[in-house]
Design a protein around this motif. Structure first.
Motif: not given
Length: 131
Positions: A19-45
């Motif tokens: 890609a011309r530009a790539c933004y890595d969000l892994r270390h800057q923002f809390r991962d919703p995966h860590l919340r069990p109620e969000l773990r099996y949902l997607t960004a479209q939920d």
């Protein structure tokens, strides 16, 4: 018409795309995966979308990335307009016009697809910028 391709991906599923530009969000923002109620949902939920967009810094990042895209798209009347016209000729299968850009063979591959391409040269008729 200029096209911006946006690809989201998870590093755990494979390497980052080229890609011309790539933004890595892994270390800057809390991962919703860590919340069990969000773990099996997607960004479209909605619960995931609301959680992510409410995270400090995410909205600012969206604005910054949009500004970055603006910077890439800020062209003049030479490079970006020439590339846009060549690309339009290719994607529309206009081999005659594409020949002037030396890409008729590529345009021939798109001829049967019947794509309608709309090109807008925002700055083509503006005064020359003196540097």
């Amino acid at each position: 018409m200029l096209v911006v391709a946006i690809t989201s991906f998870g590093y755990l599923h494979g390497p980052q795309p080229d890609a011309r530009a790539c933004y890595d969000l892994r270390h800057q923002f809390r991962d919703p995966h860590l919340r069990p109620e969000l773990r099996y949902l997607t960004a479209q939920d909605a619960p995931v979308r609301e959680t992510v967009m409410a995270t400090d810094g995410v909205l600012a990042l969206v604005h910054a990335i949009a500004a970055t895209v603006d910077a890439y798209l800020a062209g003049g009347r030479h490079r970006s307009a020439t590339v846009a016209d060549a690309l339009a000729a290719v994607l529309s299968g206009d081999t005659e016009t594409a020949a002037a850009y030396r890409v008729a063979d590529l345009a021939d591959r798109y001829k049967a697809r019947g794509l309608a391409v709309d090109v807008h040269h925002r700055d083509l008729d503006k005064d020359v910028v003196h540097r």
